[in-house]
Design a protein around this motif. Structure first.
Motif, PDB file in Angstrom:
ATOM      1  N   TYR A 192     -42.325 -39.455 -32.939  1.00  0.00           N
ATOM      2  CA  TYR A 192     -42.383 -41.133 -33.108  1.00  0.00           C
ATOM      3  C   TYR A 192     -42.222 -41.732 -31.899  1.00  0.00           C
ATOM      4  O   TYR A 192     -41.695 -41.172 -30.944  1.00  0.00           O
ATOM      5  N   GLY A 193     -42.688 -43.130 -31.660  1.00  0.00           N
ATOM      6  CA  GLY A 193     -42.333 -43.734 -30.547  1.00  0.00           C
ATOM      7  C   GLY A 193     -42.663 -43.272 -29.272  1.00  0.00           C
ATOM      8  O   GLY A 193     -44.019 -42.983 -29.206  1.00  0.00           O
ATOM      9  N   GLU A 194     -42.129 -42.987 -28.332  1.00  0.00           N
ATOM     10  CA  GLU A 194     -42.589 -42.329 -27.067  1.00  0.00           C
ATOM     11  C   GLU A 194     -41.807 -40.827 -26.947  1.00  0.00           C
ATOM     12  O   GLU A 194     -41.520 -40.507 -25.801  1.00  0.00           O
ATOM     13  N   LEU A 195     -41.631 -40.127 -27.990  1.00  0.00           N
ATOM     14  CA  LEU A 195     -40.910 -39.093 -28.118  1.00  0.00           C
ATOM     15  C   LEU A 195     -41.446 -37.864 -27.421  1.00  0.00           C
ATOM     16  O   LEU A 195     -40.848 -36.747 -27.360  1.00  0.00           O
ATOM     17  N   HIS A 196     -42.623 -37.878 -27.189  1.00  0.00           N
ATOM     18  CA  HIS A 196     -43.756 -36.700 -26.681  1.00  0.00           C
ATOM     19  C   HIS A 196     -42.801 -36.240 -25.408  1.00  0.00           C
ATOM     20  O   HIS A 196     -42.922 -35.019 -25.286  1.00  0.00           O
ATOM     21  N   ARG A 197     -42.472 -37.036 -24.614  1.00  0.00           N
ATOM     22  CA  ARG A 197     -41.951 -36.641 -23.256  1.00  0.00           C
ATOM     23  C   ARG A 197     -40.601 -35.840 -23.488  1.00  0.00           C
ATOM     24  O   ARG A 197     -40.146 -35.394 -22.691  1.00  0.00           O
ATOM     25  N   PHE A 198     -39.993 -36.087 -24.580  1.00  0.00           N
ATOM     26  CA  PHE A 198     -38.585 -35.458 -25.081  1.00  0.00           C
ATOM     27  C   PHE A 198     -38.863 -34.197 -25.824  1.00  0.00           C
ATOM     28  O   PHE A 198     -37.718 -33.426 -26.394  1.00  0.00           O
ATOM     29  N   ILE A 199     -40.004 -33.727 -25.839  1.00  0.00           N
ATOM     30  CA  ILE A 199     -40.097 -32.438 -26.662  1.00  0.00           C
ATOM     31  C   ILE A 199     -39.225 -31.167 -26.068  1.00  0.00           C
ATOM     32  O   ILE A 199     -38.569 -30.621 -26.875  1.00  0.00           O
ATOM     33  N   PRO A 200     -39.117 -31.032 -24.970  1.00  0.00           N
ATOM     34  CA  PRO A 200     -38.368 -29.987 -24.447  1.00  0.00           C
ATOM     35  C   PRO A 200     -36.944 -30.105 -24.940  1.00  0.00           C
ATOM     36  O   PRO A 200     -36.251 -29.140 -25.146  1.00  0.00           O
ATOM     37  N   ALA A 201     -36.460 -31.391 -24.749  1.00  0.00           N
ATOM     38  CA  ALA A 201     -35.080 -31.727 -25.119  1.00  0.00           C
ATOM     39  C   ALA A 201     -34.837 -31.692 -26.770  1.00  0.00           C
ATOM     40  O   ALA A 201     -33.848 -31.171 -27.192  1.00  0.00           O
ATOM     41  N   ILE A 202     -35.610 -32.154 -27.374  1.00  0.00           N
ATOM     42  CA  ILE A 202     -35.653 -32.090 -29.130  1.00  0.00           C
ATOM     43  C   ILE A 202     -35.647 -30.614 -29.414  1.00  0.00           C
ATOM     44  O   ILE A 202     -35.216 -30.428 -30.380  1.00  0.00           O
ATOM     45  N   ALA A 203     -36.725 -29.866 -28.609  1.00  0.00           N
ATOM     46  CA  ALA A 203     -36.892 -28.544 -29.298  1.00  0.00           C
ATOM     47  C   ALA A 203     -35.662 -27.746 -28.743  1.00  0.00           C
ATOM     48  O   ALA A 203     -35.346 -26.488 -29.219  1.00  0.00           O
ATOM     49  N   SER A 204     -34.882 -28.083 -27.762  1.00  0.00           N
ATOM     50  CA  SER A 204     -33.652 -27.387 -27.531  1.00  0.00           C
ATOM     51  C   SER A 204     -32.799 -27.184 -28.755  1.00  0.00           C
ATOM     52  O   SER A 204     -31.908 -26.176 -28.801  1.00  0.00           O
ATOM     53  N   TRP A 205     -32.840 -28.145 -29.692  1.00  0.00           N
ATOM     54  CA  TRP A 205     -31.926 -27.883 -31.025  1.00  0.00           C
ATOM     55  C   TRP A 205     -32.271 -26.464 -31.760  1.00  0.00           C
ATOM     56  O   TRP A 205     -31.492 -25.731 -32.359  1.00  0.00           O
ATOM     57  N   GLN A 206     -33.638 -26.051 -31.463  1.00  0.00           N
ATOM     58  CA  GLN A 206     -34.105 -24.745 -31.969  1.00  0.00           C
ATOM     59  C   GLN A 206     -33.624 -23.656 -31.443  1.00  0.00           C
ATOM     60  O   GLN A 206     -33.772 -22.532 -31.691  1.00  0.00           O
ATOM     61  N   GLY A 207     -32.953 -23.917 -30.313  1.00  0.00           N
ATOM     62  CA  GLY A 207     -32.495 -22.751 -29.291  1.00  0.00           C
ATOM     63  C   GLY A 207     -33.827 -22.078 -28.524  1.00  0.00           C
ATOM     64  O   GLY A 207     -33.565 -20.815 -28.263  1.00  0.00           O
ATOM     65  N   VAL A 208     -34.663 -23.107 -28.224  1.00  0.00           N
ATOM     66  CA  VAL A 208     -35.734 -22.482 -27.271  1.00  0.00           C
ATOM     67  C   VAL A 208     -35.446 -22.462 -25.942  1.00  0.00           C
ATOM     68  O   VAL A 208     -34.466 -22.887 -25.446  1.00  0.00           O
ATOM     69  N   THR A 209     -35.903 -21.545 -25.056  1.00  0.00           N
ATOM     70  CA  THR A 209     -35.715 -21.465 -23.647  1.00  0.00           C
ATOM     71  C   THR A 209     -37.097 -22.172 -23.016  1.00  0.00           C
ATOM     72  O   THR A 209     -38.281 -22.250 -23.238  1.00  0.00           O
ATOM     73  N   VAL A 210     -36.325 -23.046 -22.142  1.00  0.00           N
ATOM     74  CA  VAL A 210     -37.440 -24.078 -21.529  1.00  0.00           C
ATOM     75  C   VAL A 210     -37.077 -23.840 -19.976  1.00  0.00           C
ATOM     76  O   VAL A 210     -36.095 -23.438 -19.344  1.00  0.00           O
ATOM     77  N   THR A 211     -38.127 -23.899 -19.180  1.00  0.00           N
ATOM     78  CA  THR A 211     -38.124 -23.793 -17.658  1.00  0.00           C
ATOM     79  C   THR A 211     -39.249 -24.792 -17.149  1.00  0.00           C
ATOM     80  O   THR A 211     -39.831 -25.594 -17.901  1.00  0.00           O
ATOM     81  N   GLU A 212     -39.299 -24.918 -15.974  1.00  0.00           N
ATOM     82  CA  GLU A 212     -40.289 -25.814 -15.257  1.00  0.00           C
ATOM     83  C   GLU A 212     -40.881 -25.292 -14.015  1.00  0.00           C
ATOM     84  O   GLU A 212     -40.329 -24.432 -13.470  1.00  0.00           O
TER      85      GLU A 212
END
Length: 343
Positions: A192-212
């Motif tokens: 919702y809103g402008e949340l697409h840019r926050f997907i890495p942060a929101i997905a962190s709740w699932q315990g995903v591994t994130v890198t850049e």
């Protein structure tokens, strides 16, 4: 899933398509008034994807363009069945465009990219290589961003630092649209809103591994930018939402209840003090601002507690009505049966 993987020496991975219809890669492209860019984007994007040798699909989402963007995309889709075009009735925003693309994606990996060609399609291969290493989300980092400093880069630097601090997921460039996700990551998120840019942060709740990964960035050659300071302000407001969702999304009483206890408790302490000086010393308290403050704090305390209870009811309705679990399973072993996502 249509892909078999063979391993060669030196950990090099080669993909072979077994002929199934489901692609391995889905590329989601939000489009808004990009008629000048579309022919160049399609040529460069398909060239790079063909070079990767993976079965793919391109999902272009026309976000209510008022120019010839949809007509151009429609003509391209008629000649290339790997291109799917979704047209919105009006401009709903980039987040909605990404959400529509995610809902329709069939690939095991989903890559997002802007239509303005400031992102380089040649970087998609590097993102996929990181996914193959076992990461769930790979975010592009425009290390040498080709945008004006004052109205684009400076607000972005400030916003990125605030987002990293508030969410605990530290990335240099949340605003870069060039990202790669495993499909199960984006399928489990509602935007919702402008949340697409926050997907890495929101997905962190699932315990995903994130890198850049540093990616190339080119100056805009066609059209004009749709971003500005006003969007930065909206992003900062969405940051408050994300922070709340990450910390208290399934337990709102813990935040509102705490605020209620603090406010109500302080109001009662002030009230007790005023009562003591009235009874012990006969002091007049009716004209004291402290009395009004005590009443205000107690009322606020009751209101915060009520908000917490209402929030708990809403959360329970949300999860129970959809039979939605409050956890995410990565894999499961049951006797001889194994279920999970192959990493």
């Amino acid at each position: 899933m249509g892909i078999t993987t063979t391993h060669k020496p030196h950990t090099e991975t080669v993909h072979q398509w077994d002929g199934a219809s489901a692609p391995y890669l889905s590329v989601v492209v939000p489009v808004y008034n990009e008629e000048e860019t579309i022919p160049h984007l399609y040529r460069r994007l398909t060239t790079e994807l063909e070079h990767l040798g993976l079965p793919y699909e391109i999902i272009a989402v026309d976000d209510g363009s008022s120019d010839r963007s949809f007509a151009l995309l429609r003509d391209l889709a008629r000649a290339d069945r790997r291109l799917r075009v979704v047209r919105f009735r009006r401009n709903f925003g980039q987040t909605a465009a990404f959400s529509a693309g995610f809902d329709r994606a069939q690939g095991e990996v989903v890559v997002t990219i802007d239509a303005d060609l400031q992102n380089d399609p040649a970087d998609i291969g590097a993102l996929l290589a990181k996914i193959e290493e076992g990461y769930d989300v790979v975010s592009g980092w425009r290390a040498h961003r080709q945008d004006p400093f004052l109205n684009r880069r400076l607000p972005s630097i400030i916003a990125n630092r605030l987002i990293s601090w508030a969410t605990g997921v530290r990335l240099h460039d949340y605003g870069c649209s060039l990202k790669a996700y495993r499909l199960e990551v984006v399928r489990g998120i509602r935007l919702y809103g402008e949340l697409h840019r926050f997907i890495p942060a929101i997905a962190s709740w699932q315990g995903v591994t994130v890198t850049e990964l540093p990616v190339r960035h080119a100056p805009r050659r066609f059209g004009r930018s749709k971003y500005g300071i006003s969007r930065t302000l909206r992003v900062l407001l969405d940051l408050v939402t994300v922070r709340f969702l990450l910390s208290y999304g399934t337990r709102p009483m813990h935040i509102f209840g705490l605020l209620g206890l603090l406010a109500g408790g302080l109001g009662m302490l002030i009230g007790a003090y005023l009562t003591w000086i009235k009874l012990a010393y006969g002091a007049a308290i009716s004209d004291r601002p402290l009395l009004l403050l005590a009443v205000l704090l107690i009322v606020l305390g009751v209101q915060f507690m009520s908000l917490g209870l209402i929030g708990e009811l809403v959360v329970r309705t949300y999860y129970e009505a959809q039979a939605k679990p409050i956890y995410v399973v990565r894999e499961e072993v049951d006797g001889e049966t194994w279920r999970g996502s192959q990493q």
